[in-house]
Design a protein around this motif. Structure first.
Motif, PDB file in Angstrom:
ATOM      1  N   GLU A  42      57.596  49.892   8.593  1.00 16.93           N
ATOM      2  CA  GLU A  42      56.881  48.254   8.361  1.00 16.93           C
ATOM      3  C   GLU A  42      56.562  47.879   9.867  1.00 16.93           C
ATOM      4  O   GLU A  42      55.091  47.179   9.741  1.00 16.93           O
ATOM      5  N   GLU A  53      59.743  53.177   3.583  1.00 15.57           N
ATOM      6  CA  GLU A  53      60.480  51.390   4.373  1.00 15.57           C
ATOM      7  C   GLU A  53      60.506  51.586   5.505  1.00 15.57           C
ATOM      8  O   GLU A  53      60.721  50.308   6.232  1.00 15.57           O
ATOM      9  N   GLY A  98      58.546  45.717  -0.594  1.00 20.14           N
ATOM     10  CA  GLY A  98      57.833  45.301   0.282  1.00 20.14           C
ATOM     11  C   GLY A  98      56.648  45.820   1.490  1.00 20.14           C
ATOM     12  O   GLY A  98      55.678  45.507   2.117  1.00 20.14           O
ATOM     13  N   ARG A 146      53.024  45.771   9.923  1.00 21.64           N
ATOM     14  CA  ARG A 146      52.227  44.542  10.960  1.00 21.64           C
ATOM     15  C   ARG A 146      51.112  44.829  12.023  1.00 21.64           C
ATOM     16  O   ARG A 146      50.894  43.689  11.838  1.00 21.64           O
TER      17      ARG A 146
END
Length: 227
Positions: free
Chosen positions: A76, A72, A129, A80
């Motif tokens: 990320e 995490e 997430g 993205r």
């Protein structure tokens, strides 16, 4: 009173020093994870990350109690990046160019020396997430594939699940050729692109994988690569 204030002051200085050490250790661990994951894959040993950061395993697990927590902190941004690539490709009105653009750029993100091999083939169960970003990537790419197929830009039997073969194949080829022929993955991807053009289509002997077969294959791949 002066002694009490002095003691509080010393405690404050010690607390700030401890926080500074903690911040530095977290930064070192994050940088080490980026380097080790890029070099050895997302399932690289956690102890290797601690050693690379120059801290003990206890420090690592205080900051990141599990591999998921470390993922995490590190993954990320590259996820993205994959999402941005997919969205840009979907915005291309030329469906073949858009799909080809996505496949090449997505594979390049993983294949570069500081990229994360198998990023798009790894499950992130327990990391909501990362799962959310991955789900949005999948929706965008599925739309990209559907439009390309519906408009005749790719062979009519090409599926989202077939795209997995390109990603898995690229990751493995990039992994084994990084030090000897770092551009070899491009030839592999270009061969795949030729194979999915509609004018290259010939009957295939096997049906495409189902989504559940893809999911089970990904679980098996992770179990085989996890130390």
């Amino acid at each position: 009173m002066a002694e009490e204030l002095g003691e509080k002051g010393r405690q404050g200085v010690a607390a700030r020093a401890e926080r500074s050490d903690s911040i530095r250790n977290r930064e070192k661990l994050t940088a080490a994870a980026q380097a080790v994951f890029a070099a050895e894959g997302l399932n690289a040993p956690m102890d290797r990350i601690a050693a690379t950061a120059g801290v003990g395993p206890g420090t690592l697990y205080r900051h990141f109690p599990s591999r998921l927590k470390l993922w995490e902190a590190v993954l990320e941004e590259p996820l993205r990046g994959q999402l941005a690539v997919a969205r840009n490709a979907l915005a291309n009105p030329d469906r073949w160019e858009g799909l080809a653009e996505y496949i090449v750029a997505s594979c390049e993100i993983e294949a570069e020396r500081d990229g994360y091999l198998n990023l798009m083939n790894t499950r992130f169960d327990g990391a909501p997430g990362l799962q959310a970003i991955r789900a949005e990537i999948q929706r965008t790419v599925r739309r990209l594939v559907t439009l390309a197929r519906d408009e005749g830009a790719v062979r009519p039997d090409f599926t989202m699940e077939d795209l997995l073969f390109i990603a898995v194949s690229n990751s493995k080829i990039a992994e084994v050729t990084r030090s000897t022929a770092p551009g070899a993955w491009r030839r592999n991807v270009e061969l795949f692109l030729d194979a999915i053009r509609p004018e290259r289509a010939h009957p295939l002997s096997q049906r495409p994988l189902t989504p559940s077969q893809v999911a089970r294959s990904m679980v098996r791949q992770e179990s085989l690569t996890r130390p």
